[in-house]
Motif scaffolding. Structure first.
Motif, PDB file in Angstrom:
ATOM      1  N   THR A 130      88.010  55.563  22.650  1.00  7.08           N
ATOM      2  CA  THR A 130      87.170  56.015  23.761  1.00  7.08           C
ATOM      3  C   THR A 130      87.203  54.962  24.855  1.00  7.08           C
ATOM      4  O   THR A 130      87.029  53.765  24.582  1.00  7.08           O
ATOM      5  CB  THR A 130      85.741  56.269  23.280  1.00  7.08           C
ATOM      6  N   ILE A 131      87.458  55.388  26.078  1.00  5.49           N
ATOM      7  CA  ILE A 131      87.608  54.439  27.178  1.00  5.49           C
ATOM      8  C   ILE A 131      86.710  54.867  28.331  1.00  5.49           C
ATOM      9  O   ILE A 131      86.221  55.987  28.389  1.00  5.49           O
ATOM     10  CB  ILE A 131      89.069  54.367  27.661  1.00  5.49           C
ATOM     11  N   LYS A 132      86.506  53.915  29.232  1.00  5.71           N
ATOM     12  CA  LYS A 132      85.718  54.200  30.440  1.00  5.71           C
ATOM     13  C   LYS A 132      86.623  53.926  31.628  1.00  5.71           C
ATOM     14  O   LYS A 132      87.177  52.822  31.743  1.00  5.71           O
ATOM     15  CB  LYS A 132      84.499  53.287  30.471  1.00  5.71           C
ATOM     16  N   PHE A 184      83.693  58.520  30.923  1.00  2.78           N
ATOM     17  CA  PHE A 184      84.136  58.184  29.570  1.00  2.78           C
ATOM     18  C   PHE A 184      85.115  59.252  29.114  1.00  2.78           C
ATOM     19  O   PHE A 184      84.942  60.422  29.442  1.00  2.78           O
ATOM     20  CB  PHE A 184      82.944  58.181  28.615  1.00  2.78           C
ATOM     21  N   LEU A 185      86.123  58.849  28.384  1.00  3.65           N
ATOM     22  CA  LEU A 185      86.963  59.862  27.759  1.00  3.65           C
ATOM     23  C   LEU A 185      87.651  59.316  26.521  1.00  3.65           C
ATOM     24  O   LEU A 185      87.817  58.112  26.380  1.00  3.65           O
ATOM     25  CB  LEU A 185      87.939  60.491  28.751  1.00  3.65           C
ATOM     26  N   THR A 186      87.989  60.225  25.597  1.00  3.70           N
ATOM     27  CA  THR A 186      88.606  59.822  24.338  1.00  3.70           C
ATOM     28  C   THR A 186      90.084  60.145  24.390  1.00  3.70           C
ATOM     29  O   THR A 186      90.462  61.257  24.729  1.00  3.70           O
ATOM     30  CB  THR A 186      87.967  60.563  23.155  1.00  3.70           C
ATOM     31  N   VAL A 187      90.900  59.152  24.078  1.00  2.00           N
ATOM     32  CA  VAL A 187      92.337  59.381  23.995  1.00  2.00           C
ATOM     33  C   VAL A 187      92.681  59.512  22.521  1.00  2.00           C
ATOM     34  O   VAL A 187      92.396  58.621  21.728  1.00  2.00           O
ATOM     35  CB  VAL A 187      93.127  58.225  24.621  1.00  2.00           C
ATOM     36  N   THR A 225      85.265  66.276  34.913  1.00  2.00           N
ATOM     37  CA  THR A 225      85.242  67.273  33.841  1.00  2.00           C
ATOM     38  C   THR A 225      86.273  67.002  32.750  1.00  2.00           C
ATOM     39  O   THR A 225      86.402  67.795  31.835  1.00  2.00           O
ATOM     40  CB  THR A 225      85.499  68.677  34.413  1.00  2.00           C
ATOM     41  N   SER A 226      87.022  65.893  32.836  1.00  2.00           N
ATOM     42  CA  SER A 226      88.000  65.610  31.779  1.00  2.00           C
ATOM     43  C   SER A 226      87.340  64.737  30.727  1.00  2.00           C
ATOM     44  O   SER A 226      87.066  63.577  30.971  1.00  2.00           O
ATOM     45  CB  SER A 226      89.223  64.890  32.331  1.00  2.00           C
ATOM     46  N   HIS A 227      87.108  65.302  29.539  1.00  2.00           N
ATOM     47  CA  HIS A 227      86.412  64.548  28.499  1.00  2.00           C
ATOM     48  C   HIS A 227      87.369  63.875  27.533  1.00  2.00           C
ATOM     49  O   HIS A 227      86.962  63.049  26.751  1.00  2.00           O
ATOM     50  CB  HIS A 227      85.476  65.461  27.721  1.00  2.00           C
ATOM     51  N   GLY A 228      88.622  64.262  27.564  1.00  2.00           N
ATOM     52  CA  GLY A 228      89.533  63.655  26.604  1.00  2.00           C
ATOM     53  C   GLY A 228      90.982  63.862  26.985  1.00  2.00           C
ATOM     54  O   GLY A 228      91.315  64.671  27.853  1.00  2.00           O
ATOM     55  N   LEU A 229      91.820  63.086  26.334  1.00  2.00           N
ATOM     56  CA  LEU A 229      93.265  63.255  26.455  1.00  2.00           C
ATOM     57  C   LEU A 229      93.773  63.482  25.048  1.00  2.00           C
ATOM     58  O   LEU A 229      93.374  62.784  24.119  1.00  2.00           O
ATOM     59  CB  LEU A 229      93.915  61.979  26.987  1.00  2.00           C
TER      60      LEU A 229
END
Lengths: 286, 474
Positions: free
Chosen positions: B292-294, B279-282, B339-343
């Motif tokens: 938030t995308i998967k 999951f990460l938030t752009v 380890t990338s939680h967001g953009l």
């Protein structure tokens, strides 16, 4: 405000100061290019601060000499912005004050002005007459800057507003001005209690000369003031204390330049009082 | 346009997002994925597949010396194994997989690969095999780590909130996957029966979370302020222990997990899926609401932005992470990993015109520092190369929150200077990096170009890649 009180003479000093300071800054930068570029407004700030300390009929060559001392000796020789140990403006002003005391005499300069107030520097009159001299001045005049001083360093209300603007914009924090004003007030009060006849009341100390100007604009110079909160308070308090002592017990009427230079030298020592670092290993405390 | 007031009125507040998209978007599988095989300081996988082999989604493609596995996040053909630069600027080996339409394998088949049976394996080994690194075993960067014994886990802190102001992933996960989180919490209490489980949630979620998870964990509310949310300080406060910054949580008997980790744990222990989706938030200053995308692990930033229809004209710089701790990317071809939680897409206006001006000792950094470091002094020492002198100022206590650089009016790279000091003095909890020089910056670009020219790619000889050139350090 200076223009309203002093007319075109004030404009002359401001423009001349800015031009001279910018010129010296550019020359220094041409000879030794450094990271501290002339385009960061620092020399302009210095020029305005310096101009505000000058009497309104100052000769042009004093400004040129002052510019040389402030920019070349006070600032650039020590490594430029962020590296000078004492405030260059006050270093220059102090050197000039010692070298040509008559040229920087506010009272002598003010003789040609025709204001409906006592045309003698307030602290000077206090020196000779004692605290009785206070009655010769009106508090409104002192607040509005209608007192004998430099072209911009005694307009208490307007300087105070400027200081508030600096606080809102987060360029400075409240600690140093608060410490400075508190120091001046408390020490002035103590001194006044000891000898109410000879020494001026604390409020008079605050409203005359460069007290507010120093508290908000001179003592808060980033490079020469501490960065931690408690040291900033101590630094400001020390400034106020020294200011009252200099005014009361020395030959100088205002002596702001020497006070700020002295506390600038205390800065590295005071700034060693630092808060404890969080997140160290336990043995650090053992 | 440059706003002159920005130079006079110094900002002191961190960007806040009053609203964010409450749904989690699922992106389609990309055309290719790049799966890094090393997470420096944590784990190094050895590839178990060869170039040209067909792999299936969820299949094991790499294994560490202690038996941890990494999985293919899409089905496809392995085109290359080569060193790349990751989002955190590490030079690591990676596997390139080109997607095709082959079906995914099941967890049972994964276990057949390893020679174990799913039912008879203990939970910790299950997690190992399914790519979830648990606090009960070491990741296996070096062999000797296996011998080290740790104290028993006494407290487990679960982060149901996000540090960075632009990331909303853990907060959304506990709201959207409530049942799974409850299951995860009960799994945890089975795995560590004597441990105290603390669930940290945002203050506005607190009453709701207490209703949902109050019986399984101790719910603690944390304020919106970024300073309160800095992981290391938050954990110290919640567990009431002093955890020195340079030591791991585990050496103090504390495990820190995130809500997303719980989802992966539940999936793994239920035998549903290994850890292959992230999951990460752009977010970005030009975007109205953070999304938030998967995504499958190994999707590149370019593919994500293309799938979300974000034009490259709306931003000036890409950060992986949030605005405070994020790392600026050299290229948008960087793969997004575990380890990338967001953009965070910084707009052109947000970028300072001038950076690294002279320090004027204004001290904003020092007053802002949550651990009371003398940042302005450390920054200056580092600027003039006097790294060893900075040990007196305890640079090792730095939690790298990024607040100092954020408030600096001269836009100095303070956090990077402190990192340099830490690296130079050898006080870091990462293992020393000894990475070989190679033309790795071009690997990602070459893959992208090759992908555009599929014919040359299939011949396998594109850009001189041969099986012999593949060298993976062990």
């Amino acid at each position: 405000m200076s223009l309203w009180l002093y007319g075109l003479n004030a404009l002359r000093i401001y423009t001349l100061c800015v031009a001279v300071f910018a010129f010296f800054e550019l020359v220094a930068w041409k000879i030794v290019p450094a990271k501290d570029s002339p385009f960061n407004w620092n020399s302009i700030t210095f020029a305005l601060l310096f101009a505000m300390l000058l009497p309104y009929n100052i000769s042009w060559w004093i400004i040129v000499v002052g510019g040389f001392i402030i920019i070349i000796i006070g600032k650039k020789l020590f490594g430029g912005l962020g590296a000078y140990p004492v405030h260059p403006v006050l270093l220059g002003f102090a050197i000039l004050q010692v070298s040509w005391p008559s040229r920087l005499d506010y009272t002598a300069a003010a003789t040609s002005l025709n204001w409906p107030v006592k045309m003698i520097e307030p602290m000077r009159l206090v020196k000779t007459l004692g605290s009785e001299a206070e009655n010769l001045y009106h508090i409104q005049d002192l607040l509005l800057g209608k007192q004998v001083a430099g072209i911009g360093n005694a307009m208490v209300i307007f300087l105070f507003l400027g200081g508030i603007l600096l606080l809102i914009s987060r360029q400075i924090t409240w600690h140093i001005p608060a410490g400075f004003i508190l120091g001046t007030f408390l020490t002035g009060w103590i001194v006044h209690l000891i000898n109410p006849v000879q020494f001026a009341s604390p409020l008079f100390q605050l409203l005359t000369g460069s007290t507010i100007f120093a508290a908000f604009f001179l003592a808060t110079d980033h490079t020469t003031s501490p960065v931690n909160r408690i040291p900033m308070l101590i630094y400001g308090f020390l400034g106020g204390l020294l200011l009252v002592l200099v005014r009361s017990f020395s030959v100088y009427y205002d002596g702001i330049a020497f006070v700020i230079l002295l506390i600038n030298l205390f800065n590295p020592l005071i700034d060693r009082i630092t808060p404890r670092v969080i997140g160290l290993e336990e043995r650090e405390y053992a | 346009m440059i706003n002159p007031f920005n130079y006079f009125f110094l900002q002191d507040s961190i960007p806040r997002y009053p609203t964010w998209e409450k749904d989690i978007h699922f992106l389609e599988d990309p055309e290719y994925v790049v799966i890094p095989l090393e997470y420096p300081g944590r784990i190094l996988y050895k590839p178990t597949i060869k170039i040209g082999e067909q792999v299936y989604q969820k299949q094991i493609i790499g294994r560490s010396s202690l038996g941890h596995c990494i999985h293919a996040s899409v089905s496809g053909v392995v085109k290359d194994i080569l060193a790349i630069w990751t989002a955190r600027s590490f030079h690591v080996p990676a596997i390139l997989i080109h997607r095709n339409d082959k079906k995914a394998i099941t967890v049972g088949e994964i276990f057949e690969q390893t020679g174990f049976a799913f039912e008879s394996t203990n939970p910790v080994d299950k997690l190992k095999i399914l790519g979830v690194i648990s606090p009960w075993n070491r990741p296996g960067r070096w062999q000797e780590e296996a011998d080290k014994s740790f104290p028993e886990v006494k407290k487990i802190v679960i982060k149901g909130l996000d540090e960075e102001p632009s990331i909303f992933l853990n907060g959304l996960i506990i709201q959207n996957y409530t049942i799974k989180i409850s299951r995860g919490l009960s799994y945890l209490s089975n795995l560590a029966p004597r441990a105290e489980i603390i669930l940290a949630v945002s203050n506005h979620n607190r009453t709701w979370a207490t209703d949902q998870f109050g019986s399984l964990a101790k719910v603690q509310g944390i304020g919106q302020n970024y300073k309160d949310r800095i992981s290391q300080l938050m954990v110290s406060k919640l567990t009431e222990t002093n955890i020195p910054t340079i030591s791991a949580y585990r050496t103090h008997g504390i495990a820190v997990l995130s809500a997303e980790y719980l989802l992966n744990l539940v999936d793994a222990l239920d035998g549903k899926s290994p850890f292959i989706h992230k999951f990460l938030t752009v977010a970005g200053s030009e975007m109205k609401e953070p999304k938030t995308i998967k995504i499958p692990i190994g999707m590149t930033i370019r593919q994500v932005l293309k799938a979300l229809d974000i034009s490259d004209k709306t931003f000036g710089r890409i950060l992986v992470g949030g605005p405070m701790q994020g790392i600026a990317q050299y290229t948008d071809l960087t793969p997004l990993t575990k380890t990338s939680h967001g953009l965070y897409l910084m707009s052109q206006q947000e970028l300072p015109l001038e950076t690294n001006l002279t320090c004027t000792s204004c001290g904003r950094c020092t007053r802002m520092c949550p651990v009371n470091l003398q940042v302005h002094l450390v920054g200056r020492y580092a600027e003039y190369g006097m790294f060893t002198d900075t040990t007196a100022y305890h640079t090792e206590a730095c939690v790298e929150c990024g607040l100092c650089g954020f408030v600096c009016p001269a836009h100095r790279p303070l956090i990077q200077l402190i990192q340099m000091c830490k690296k130079y003095c050898g006080i870091t909890n990462e293992y020393p990096q000894q990475q070989a020089e190679c033309g790795a910056t071009s690997a990602l670009e070459r893959w992208e170009l090759n992908f555009q020219n599929a014919a040359s790619l299939d011949s396998g000889a594109a850009a001189g890649i041969t099986h012999e050139s593949v060298a993976v350090r062990t």
